[in-house]
Design a protein around this motif. Structure first.
Motif, PDB file in Angstrom:
ATOM      1  N   ASN A  85       0.730  -1.066   0.077  1.00 30.80           N
ATOM      2  CA  ASN A  85       0.048  -0.024  -0.027  1.00 30.80           C
ATOM      3  C   ASN A  85       0.821   1.313  -0.090  1.00 30.80           C
ATOM      4  OD1 ASN A  85      -2.034  -1.892   0.238  1.00 30.80           O
ATOM      5  ND2 ASN A  85      -2.824  -1.113   2.149  1.00 30.80           N
ATOM      6  N   GLY A  86       1.789   1.405  -0.895  1.00 35.76           N
ATOM      7  CA  GLY A  86       2.628   2.535  -0.897  1.00 35.76           C
ATOM      8  C   GLY A  86       4.204   2.662  -0.229  1.00 35.76           C
ATOM      9  N   VAL A  87       4.255   1.576   0.817  1.00 32.11           N
ATOM     10  CA  VAL A  87       5.464   1.521   1.539  1.00 32.11           C
ATOM     11  C   VAL A  87       6.198   0.155   1.001  1.00 32.11           C
ATOM     12  CG1 VAL A  87       4.635   2.947   3.206  1.00 32.11           C
ATOM     13  CG2 VAL A  87       4.381   0.599   3.458  1.00 32.11           C
ATOM     14  N   GLY A  88       7.559   0.088   1.230  1.00 29.03           N
ATOM     15  CA  GLY A  88       8.032  -1.153   1.170  1.00 29.03           C
ATOM     16  C   GLY A  88       8.142  -1.671   2.819  1.00 29.03           C
ATOM     17  N   VAL A  89       8.356  -3.071   2.890  1.00 29.69           N
ATOM     18  CA  VAL A  89       8.301  -3.826   4.064  1.00 29.69           C
ATOM     19  C   VAL A  89       9.298  -4.782   3.856  1.00 29.69           C
ATOM     20  CG1 VAL A  89       7.155  -5.715   5.662  1.00 29.69           C
ATOM     21  CG2 VAL A  89       5.842  -3.663   4.766  1.00 29.69           C
ATOM     22  N   ARG A  90      10.549  -4.745   4.919  1.00 29.76           N
ATOM     23  CA  ARG A  90      11.637  -5.854   4.893  1.00 29.76           C
ATOM     24  C   ARG A  90      11.568  -6.571   6.084  1.00 29.76           C
ATOM     25  NH1 ARG A  90      16.644  -2.599   3.856  1.00 29.76           N
ATOM     26  NH2 ARG A  90      15.873  -2.602   1.712  1.00 29.76           N
ATOM     27  N   PRO A 127       7.384 -15.473  12.839  1.00 29.26           N
ATOM     28  CA  PRO A 127       7.185 -14.190  12.291  1.00 29.26           C
ATOM     29  C   PRO A 127       8.278 -13.183  12.948  1.00 29.26           C
ATOM     30  CG  PRO A 127       5.460 -14.212  13.725  1.00 29.26           C
ATOM     31  CD  PRO A 127       6.282 -15.714  13.654  1.00 29.26           C
ATOM     32  N   TYR A 128       9.029 -13.575  14.046  1.00 31.21           N
ATOM     33  CA  TYR A 128       9.684 -12.647  14.981  1.00 31.21           C
ATOM     34  C   TYR A 128      11.000 -12.242  14.263  1.00 31.21           C
ATOM     35  CZ  TYR A 128       6.176 -14.685  17.968  1.00 31.21           C
ATOM     36  OH  TYR A 128       4.880 -15.273  18.120  1.00 31.21           O
ATOM     37  N   GLY A 129      11.510 -10.983  14.617  1.00 32.03           N
ATOM     38  CA  GLY A 129      12.688 -10.663  14.041  1.00 32.03           C
ATOM     39  C   GLY A 129      12.664  -9.265  13.739  1.00 32.03           C
ATOM     40  N   GLU A 130      13.736  -8.707  13.275  1.00 31.25           N
ATOM     41  CA  GLU A 130      14.003  -7.216  12.764  1.00 31.25           C
ATOM     42  C   GLU A 130      13.011  -7.017  11.375  1.00 31.25           C
ATOM     43  OE1 GLU A 130      15.520  -4.900  14.394  1.00 31.25           O
ATOM     44  OE2 GLU A 130      16.321  -6.389  15.927  1.00 31.25           O
ATOM     45  N   TYR A 131      12.279  -5.842  11.442  1.00 29.75           N
ATOM     46  CA  TYR A 131      11.492  -5.486  10.314  1.00 29.75           C
ATOM     47  C   TYR A 131      12.220  -4.039  10.111  1.00 29.75           C
ATOM     48  CZ  TYR A 131       8.451  -9.283  10.860  1.00 29.75           C
ATOM     49  OH  TYR A 131       7.611 -10.579  10.864  1.00 29.75           O
ATOM     50  N   ALA A 132      11.682  -3.467   8.736  1.00 31.05           N
ATOM     51  CA  ALA A 132      11.971  -2.281   8.379  1.00 31.05           C
ATOM     52  C   ALA A 132      10.701  -1.796   7.527  1.00 31.05           C
ATOM     53  CB  ALA A 132      13.045  -2.057   7.648  1.00 31.05           C
ATOM     54  N   VAL A 133      10.183  -0.657   7.840  1.00 33.69           N
ATOM     55  CA  VAL A 133       9.228  -0.076   6.763  1.00 33.69           C
ATOM     56  C   VAL A 133       9.889   0.796   6.139  1.00 33.69           C
ATOM     57  CG1 VAL A 133       6.869   1.228   6.594  1.00 33.69           C
ATOM     58  CG2 VAL A 133       7.319  -0.287   8.678  1.00 33.69           C
ATOM     59  N   LEU A 134       9.757   1.101   4.756  1.00 33.39           N
ATOM     60  CA  LEU A 134      10.417   1.721   3.758  1.00 33.39           C
ATOM     61  C   LEU A 134       9.698   2.522   2.761  1.00 33.39           C
ATOM     62  CD1 LEU A 134      12.573  -1.527   2.217  1.00 33.39           C
ATOM     63  CD2 LEU A 134      13.283   0.099   4.365  1.00 33.39           C
ATOM     64  N   ASP A 135      10.206   3.745   2.212  1.00 34.17           N
ATOM     65  CA  ASP A 135       9.605   4.352   1.493  1.00 34.17           C
ATOM     66  C   ASP A 135       9.712   3.899  -0.036  1.00 34.17           C
ATOM     67  OD1 ASP A 135      12.038   5.290   0.344  1.00 34.17           O
ATOM     68  OD2 ASP A 135      11.981   7.184   1.513  1.00 34.17           O
TER      69      ASP A 135
END
Length: 496
Positions: free
Chosen positions: A158-163, A173-181
């Motif tokens: 929806n307009g952002v990237g998810v890592r 599902p646990y661990g490090e996440y990043a929300v990207l432009d």
């Protein structure tokens, strides 16, 4: 070609006659030449279907049609609306053309796998594609590149990237996440930590004198991103809760609000066991006050002055969530996306399937008519195969009963639902009123294959496609509408 074929045909005919004369058998009846196929019509006849206004802008088949070669694909093409453009997809290969509906101008053309429709942070439609090597990319409704992964494994949401973590799975599902432009820059990074587990025989929190003391704050609940809109991302924690976090550059990740089916009494599910799992159906714009007032005229359930009693200010949206369990009827809840406040809840006719805890937001096959605020939502069980819900009032307007199951809804436009009546002698298109299910038309001289946000329709009549609608500039734009506006409707059926 003609001069070379005639002698050959005569030779064959003389041979047949000679054989017949020698054998004494009567000569066979002469073979009638096959009739030439009727030419593809280039004139539209009759009236346009309900909800379609304007005039014929162009024809796409037959002699004299100024159309792209993709329309002559021997395997046919599929037509889908994307904002104010048409996506034309080859039936025989992964070849696509994005074309402005009003002008016919080509916006984008290429070979790619079409993976579906999505939206950006403003709710405008986008195309989810992947190249021949499988690399994903996203196009906006004007054909411009909107997103591609900065790293392998990055996902579009929806307009952002998810890592996600490299070893991500539904079970772990646990661990490090990043929300990207859209350019791959990090907006917010966080850790989704596994819930603590107490080993057998170890002291519990009840034995720990420091547990729960001020200053010993528990880590804020997080989760997996499942949807986003301008300024916020929504995380599913897998335990029946949804957490809204800020995407404001000044305070990325700040807690905005939380929905918890087990704790929020306004949802009415605190005593249920097991707790229903939430699935976000999407963010939907409500009709403007003027549209609501028009509908309210003559409706005894509305205020006498004609103003709607429910939310519906211009630009207002509702976040719709379905809470599902295996046996109990699912529950719909509508929320203000600004603060998560509950606007209404509604029990559906029966249970609906429980999806994954971290499934991205999606309408579960539903159709939404923004002009009336009517959401047609399929049902997996219960007394109806689908129900039409008023998203402003939070009430069921009507339902498709089992005997109505022959009607297969395809898409909506401007207060109408277009579908196919599969119970008659032919699969004919039927148009229903979105508010009351009344049949508006069922004997159409042309069927609607797709309709854009600006009201341009692809009509099929007599093996011919006609683009019908307002002239360029007559729909409030300079050149036929903004192709980035409005959610995509469902793809239409192929035309032969």
């Amino acid at each position: 070609m003609r001069s070379s074929r005639v002698p050959q045909a005569l030779t064959c005919g003389l041979a047949v006659l000679l054989v017949a004369a020698c054998s004494g058998d009567p000569a066979p009846d002469p073979v009638e030449p096959e009739a030439e196929p009727a030419p593809v019509p280039t004139e539209f006849e009759g009236q346009a279907p309900p909800g379609i206004e304007g005039e014929v802008l162009r024809v796409l088949h037959g002699d004299g049609a100024d159309a792209h070669t993709i329309f002559a694909d021997p395997s046919g093409v599929r037509i889908s609306p994307v904002g104010d453009a048409f996506l034309v997809s080859s039936g025989g290969e992964d070849r696509h053309l994005l074309q402005d509906a009003a002008t016919g101008a080509d916006l984008w053309e290429g070979e790619a796998r079409f993976r579906g429709f999505g939206i950006d942070l403003d709710g405008a439609p986008v195309l989810l594609m992947s190249d021949p090597d499988g690399a994903p990319f996203v196009l906006d409704a004007a054909g411009d590149a909107l997103w591609e992964p900065a790293r392998d494994g990055d996902l579009y949401l929806n307009g952002v990237g998810v890592r996600r973590p490299g070893d991500w799975s539904e079970e772990e599902p646990y661990g490090e996440y990043a929300v990207l432009d859209a350019d791959g820059g990090e907006l917010w990074g966080y850790e989704f930590a596994a819930p603590p587990q107490e080993p057998s025989g170890e002291p519990s929190d009840a034995d720990d004198p420091d547990a729960g003391e001020p200053g010993g704050e528990e880590p804020a609940a997080l989760g997996v991103p499942v949807t986003a809109w301008d300024g916020a991302v929504l995380l599913a924690s897998g335990d029946g809760a949804l957490h809204a976090r800020s995407l404001d550059p000044g305070e990325p990740g700040a807690e905005l609000w939380t929905l918890d089916g087990g704790a929020d009494e306004d949802l009415g599910m605190t005593g249920l066991a097991p707790l229903p799992a939430p699935h976000v159906l999407g963010l939907f714009p409500l009709p403007s006050p003027e549209e609501q007032e028009t509908r309210a005229d003559g409706d005894p359930d509305e205020e006498e002055d004609g103003e709607a009693q429910e939310p519906g200010d211009e630009g207002e949206e509702v976040l719709l969530v379905r809470w599902s369990s295996a046996e109990s009827p699912s529950v719909l809840s509508a929320h203000d996306p600004a603060d998560g406040g509950v606007l209404w809840t509604l029990e559906e006719p029966g249970p609906n399937p429980v999806g994954g805890d971290y499934d991205p937001a999606g309408p579960a096959g539903g159709l939404y008519d923004a002009a009336t605020g009517t959401f047609l939502l399929p049902q997996a069980s219960g007394a109806a195969t689908a129900v039409a819900v008023d998203l402003a009032a939070g009430e069921v307007l009507w339902g498709l009963e089992d005997e109505d199951g022959a009607f297969s809804p395809a898409f909506t436009h401007d207060g109408f639902i277009y579908g196919t009546d599969r119970g008659g002698d032919s699969d004919s298109q039927v148009v229903l009123d979105a508010r009351d299910m009344d049949v508006v038309a069922d004997d159409l001289s042309a069927h609607v294959e797709a309709i854009t946000q600006g009201g341009h329709a692809m009509l099929v009549q007599g093996r011919q496609r006609f683009v019908y609608g307002p002239l360029p500039g007559e729909d409030g734009s300079e050149e036929g509408g903004d192709p980035s506006e409005g959610p995509p409707a469902s793809p239409g059926d192929d035309a032969s």
